[in-house]
Design an enzyme around this catalytic site. Structure first.
Site, PDB file in Angstrom:
ATOM      1  N   CYS A   1       0.857  -1.184   0.000  1.00  0.00           N
ATOM      2  CA  CYS A   1       0.000   0.000   0.000  1.00  0.00           C
ATOM      3  C   CYS A   1       0.890   1.230   0.000  1.00  0.00           C
ATOM      4  O   CYS A   1       1.748   1.383   0.865  1.00  0.00           O
ATOM      5  CB  CYS A   1      -0.909  -0.005   1.220  1.00  0.00           C
ATOM      6  SG  CYS A   1      -1.926   1.471   1.331  1.00  0.00           S
TER       7      CYS A   1
ATOM      8  N   ASN B   1       1.220  -8.976  -0.448  1.00  0.00           N
ATOM      9  CA  ASN B   1       0.351  -9.946   0.226  1.00  0.00           C
ATOM     10  C   ASN B   1       1.065 -11.289   0.291  1.00  0.00           C
ATOM     11  O   ASN B   1       1.971 -11.555  -0.496  1.00  0.00           O
ATOM     12  CB  ASN B   1      -0.924 -10.182  -0.592  1.00  0.00           C
ATOM     13  CG  ASN B   1      -1.878  -9.009  -0.569  1.00  0.00           C
ATOM     14  OD1 ASN B   1      -1.934  -8.227  -1.507  1.00  0.00           O
ATOM     15  ND2 ASN B   1      -2.623  -8.886   0.490  1.00  0.00           N
TER      16      ASN B   1
HETATM   17  P1  HMG Z   1     -10.313  13.221  -0.242  1.00  0.00           P
HETATM   18  O1  HMG Z   1      -9.268  14.136  -0.792  1.00  0.00           O
HETATM   19  O2  HMG Z   1     -10.618  13.330   1.204  1.00  0.00           O
HETATM   20  O3  HMG Z   1     -11.686  13.325  -1.033  1.00  0.00           O
HETATM   21  O4  HMG Z   1      -9.901  11.745  -0.612  1.00  0.00           O
HETATM   22  P2  HMG Z   1     -12.534  14.522  -1.509  1.00  0.00           P
HETATM   23  O5  HMG Z   1     -13.955  14.058  -1.451  1.00  0.00           O
HETATM   24  O6  HMG Z   1     -12.148  15.789  -0.820  1.00  0.00           O
HETATM   25  O7  HMG Z   1     -12.099  14.637  -3.070  1.00  0.00           O
HETATM   26  C1  HMG Z   1     -10.788  15.022  -3.480  1.00  0.00           C
HETATM   27  C2  HMG Z   1     -10.627  14.695  -4.963  1.00  0.00           C
HETATM   28  O8  HMG Z   1     -10.723  13.287  -5.161  1.00  0.00           O
HETATM   29  C3  HMG Z   1     -11.729  15.303  -5.844  1.00  0.00           C
HETATM   30  O9  HMG Z   1     -11.158  15.532  -7.122  1.00  0.00           O
HETATM   31  C4  HMG Z   1     -12.734  14.187  -5.935  1.00  0.00           C
HETATM   32  O10 HMG Z   1     -13.547  14.273  -7.078  1.00  0.00           O
HETATM   33  C5  HMG Z   1     -11.819  12.980  -6.016  1.00  0.00           C
HETATM   34  P3  HMG Z   1     -10.630  16.996  -7.568  1.00  0.00           P
HETATM   35  O11 HMG Z   1     -11.827  17.892  -7.436  1.00  0.00           O
HETATM   36  O12 HMG Z   1      -9.523  17.336  -6.603  1.00  0.00           O
HETATM   37  O13 HMG Z   1     -10.148  16.771  -8.967  1.00  0.00           O
HETATM   38  N1  HMG Z   1     -12.469  11.758  -5.539  1.00  0.00           N
HETATM   39  C6  HMG Z   1     -12.532  10.621  -6.240  1.00  0.00           C
HETATM   40  N2  HMG Z   1     -12.088  10.291  -7.468  1.00  0.00           N
HETATM   41  C7  HMG Z   1     -12.316   9.031  -7.894  1.00  0.00           C
HETATM   42  N3  HMG Z   1     -12.968   8.093  -7.160  1.00  0.00           N
HETATM   43  C8  HMG Z   1     -13.420   8.418  -5.935  1.00  0.00           C
HETATM   44  C9  HMG Z   1     -13.215   9.701  -5.433  1.00  0.00           C
HETATM   45  N4  HMG Z   1     -13.540  10.317  -4.282  1.00  0.00           N
HETATM   46  C10 HMG Z   1     -13.078  11.568  -4.363  1.00  0.00           C
HETATM   47  N5  HMG Z   1     -14.046   7.480  -5.221  1.00  0.00           N
HETATM   48  C11 HMG Z   1     -10.286   9.402  -0.978  1.00  0.00           C
HETATM   49  C12 HMG Z   1     -10.592  10.631  -0.102  1.00  0.00           C
HETATM   50  C13 HMG Z   1     -10.719   8.199  -0.199  1.00  0.00           C
HETATM   51  C14 HMG Z   1     -11.082   9.523  -2.262  1.00  0.00           C
HETATM   52  C15 HMG Z   1      -8.780   9.359  -1.305  1.00  0.00           C
HETATM   53  O14 HMG Z   1      -8.043   9.538  -0.137  1.00  0.00           O
HETATM   54  C16 HMG Z   1      -8.371   8.083  -1.988  1.00  0.00           C
HETATM   55  O15 HMG Z   1      -8.789   7.789  -3.099  1.00  0.00           O
HETATM   56  N6  HMG Z   1      -7.527   7.297  -1.333  1.00  0.00           N
HETATM   57  C17 HMG Z   1      -7.045   6.059  -1.930  1.00  0.00           C
HETATM   58  C18 HMG Z   1      -6.929   5.060  -0.874  1.00  0.00           C
HETATM   59  C19 HMG Z   1      -6.489   3.753  -1.465  1.00  0.00           C
HETATM   60  O16 HMG Z   1      -6.941   3.334  -2.510  1.00  0.00           O
HETATM   61  N7  HMG Z   1      -5.553   3.079  -0.734  1.00  0.00           N
HETATM   62  C20 HMG Z   1      -5.092   1.776  -1.128  1.00  0.00           C
HETATM   63  C21 HMG Z   1      -6.131   0.733  -0.927  1.00  0.00           C
HETATM   64  S1  HMG Z   1      -6.404   0.298   0.775  1.00  0.00           S
HETATM   65  C22 HMG Z   1      -5.249  -0.986   1.056  1.00  0.00           C
HETATM   66  O17 HMG Z   1      -4.413  -1.257   0.227  1.00  0.00           O
HETATM   67  C23 HMG Z   1      -5.374  -1.804   2.297  1.00  0.00           C
HETATM   68  C24 HMG Z   1      -6.050  -3.152   2.065  1.00  0.00           C
HETATM   69  O18 HMG Z   1      -5.342  -3.911   1.103  1.00  0.00           O
HETATM   70  C25 HMG Z   1      -6.111  -3.931   3.366  1.00  0.00           C
HETATM   71  C26 HMG Z   1      -4.752  -4.005   4.067  1.00  0.00           C
HETATM   72  O19 HMG Z   1      -3.780  -4.512   3.499  1.00  0.00           O
HETATM   73  O20 HMG Z   1      -4.718  -3.535   5.192  1.00  0.00           O
HETATM   74  C27 HMG Z   1      -7.484  -2.984   1.567  1.00  0.00           C
HETATM   75 MG    MG Z   2      -3.574  -5.116   1.521  1.00  0.00          MG
END
Ligand code: HMG
Ligand code: MG
Length: 304
Positions: A238, A247
């Site tokens: 991540c 993983n």
């Molecule tokens: P934010 O900045 O708080 O959101 O991000 P916002 O609502 O203020 O929006 C900011 C910008 O993001 C805007 O665009 C929105 O339109 C856009 P701008 O006006 O600046 O051009 N936006 C989006 N675009 C596409 N799809 C969306 C979306 N939502 C807002 N859904 C947010 C909050 C969650 C969106 C951001 O922080 C984010 O995308 N984070 C990514 C997190 C991620 O994917 N992490 C990796 C996966 S988790 C992981 O790997 C762990 C796991 O494997 C389990 C483990 O191993 O523990 C699952």
């Molecule tokens: Mg993971």
């Protein structure tokens, strides 16, 4: 341990989200097709998240549409909020995963809000999904340690698990995001969380950073857990979890399970081919010990 174990393949999502070399949509679809053909029928194929945060997952809508011909497959995608839900639904998602954390530090780094606020964001997503007949899985990250907040108490994980379960998630996947857990801790964690969510609805999502993932899975299986998240070749990590590597490798899990007499339905030769294909695309050897061993054995058999 003769019962069945369900494997959720993470390669196309968790596996590729942290790769420096982005893999294009056609190659991601081909990867899913190969994994499916190898017998992995539940696969996480993408994420509807901000392209600024995770550019590697751009085009997840095309990937999801591109694998819809694989009859009998169950394809999962990550959805952090309603915007992501709209896009996932438009692409035909039938199963989505919301993702929370057990630590405030990681929650903020990963999704830019605290734990309580993340649960509030998930409420309308889960409500809409339920109304649409879409199933929702729930992740909790950093269940055995956090790169920002350090030690995590099992009860903190159990509290978040309870909230996700009560929201309507059908399964809670426990993420050792930075792979720091050991078997004793994994065992204690599962016992604590099973007080809030039935063991049959818990999944183990262990990264292998410290080489403990298989041992942790085995300890979890002894506690009764039967769902395992794994990524072909041990891909993954991540970008918001400093130090996190991949993983647990699907090959390693399949090898261990088959050795325990647990049938997986996975064809190791086909899985190895999928892993080798994606590894050559991203330009590095698989982290999986079993893949390395089988590749060496195959080279010897060819006289190489
Ligand atoms: P934010 O900045 O708080 O959101 O991000 P916002 O609502 O203020 O929006 C900011 C910008 O993001 C805007 O665009 C929105 O339109 C856009 P701008 O006006 O600046 O051009 N936006 C989006 N675009 C596409 N799809 C969306 C979306 N939502 C807002 N859904 C947010 C909050 C969650 C969106 C951001 O922080 C984010 O995308 N984070 C990514 C997190 C991620 O994917 N992490 C990796 C996966 S988790 C992981 O790997 C762990 C796991 O494997 C389990 C483990 O191993 O523990 C699952
Ligand atoms: Mg993971």
């Amino acid at each position: 341990m003769s019962e069945t174990v369900r494997i959720i393949e993470m390669g196309p999502r968790d596996g590729l989200q942290n790769e420096k070399t982005p893999v294009d949509v056609a190659d991601r679809i081909a990867f899913v097709e190969q994994l499916f053909d190898a017998g992995l029928h539940t696969i996480e194929v993408g994420a509807f998240v901000s392209a600024k945060a995770i550019p590697q997952m751009m085009g997840s809508d095309q990937v999801l549409r591109g694998v819809s011909h694989l009859t009998g497959g169950e394809f999962h995608v990550l959805v952090p909020n309603e915007k992501g839900y709209d896009a996932a639904r438009a692409a035909g998602a039938r199963v989505i995963s919301v993702f929370a954390a057990a630590s405030e530090g990681f929650s903020r780094a990963n999704i830019n809000c605290g734990i309580a606020e993340s649960i509030e964001r998930f409420k309308p997503v889960v409500a809409r999904a339920t109304a649409d007949g879409v199933r929702v899985r729930g992740y909790i990250s950093c269940v055995l340690g956090c790169p920002f907040d350090g030690e995590i108490k099992p009860q903190a994980v159990a509290d978040v698990a309870k909230q996700l379960w009560e929201l309507g998630c059908y399964e809670i996947s426990l993420g050792d995001t930075i792979g720091v857990g050991t078997p004793l801790k994994a065992r204690q964690l599962l016992r604590a969380v099973a007080g809030s969510v039935p063991m049959a609805h818990l999944a183990m999502h262990f990264h292998d950073t410290y080489g403990q993932a298989l041992a942790n899975l085995y300890a979890g299986m002894e506690e009764g857990a039967r769902v395992i998240d794994a990524a072909a070749g041990g891909l993954g990590g991540c970008p918001f979890a400093p130090g996190a590597t991949g993983n647990v490798a699907t090959e390693d899990v399949v090898y261990m399970l088959e050795g325990l007499g647990v049938a997986t339905g996975v064809d190791m030769t086909k899985l190895l081919a999928a892993t080798n294909a994606i590894s050559s695309l991203i330009g590095r050897a698989p982290a999986s010990r079993v893949a390395a061993a089988l590749n060496a054995k195959n080279r010897r058999a060819r006289g190489g």
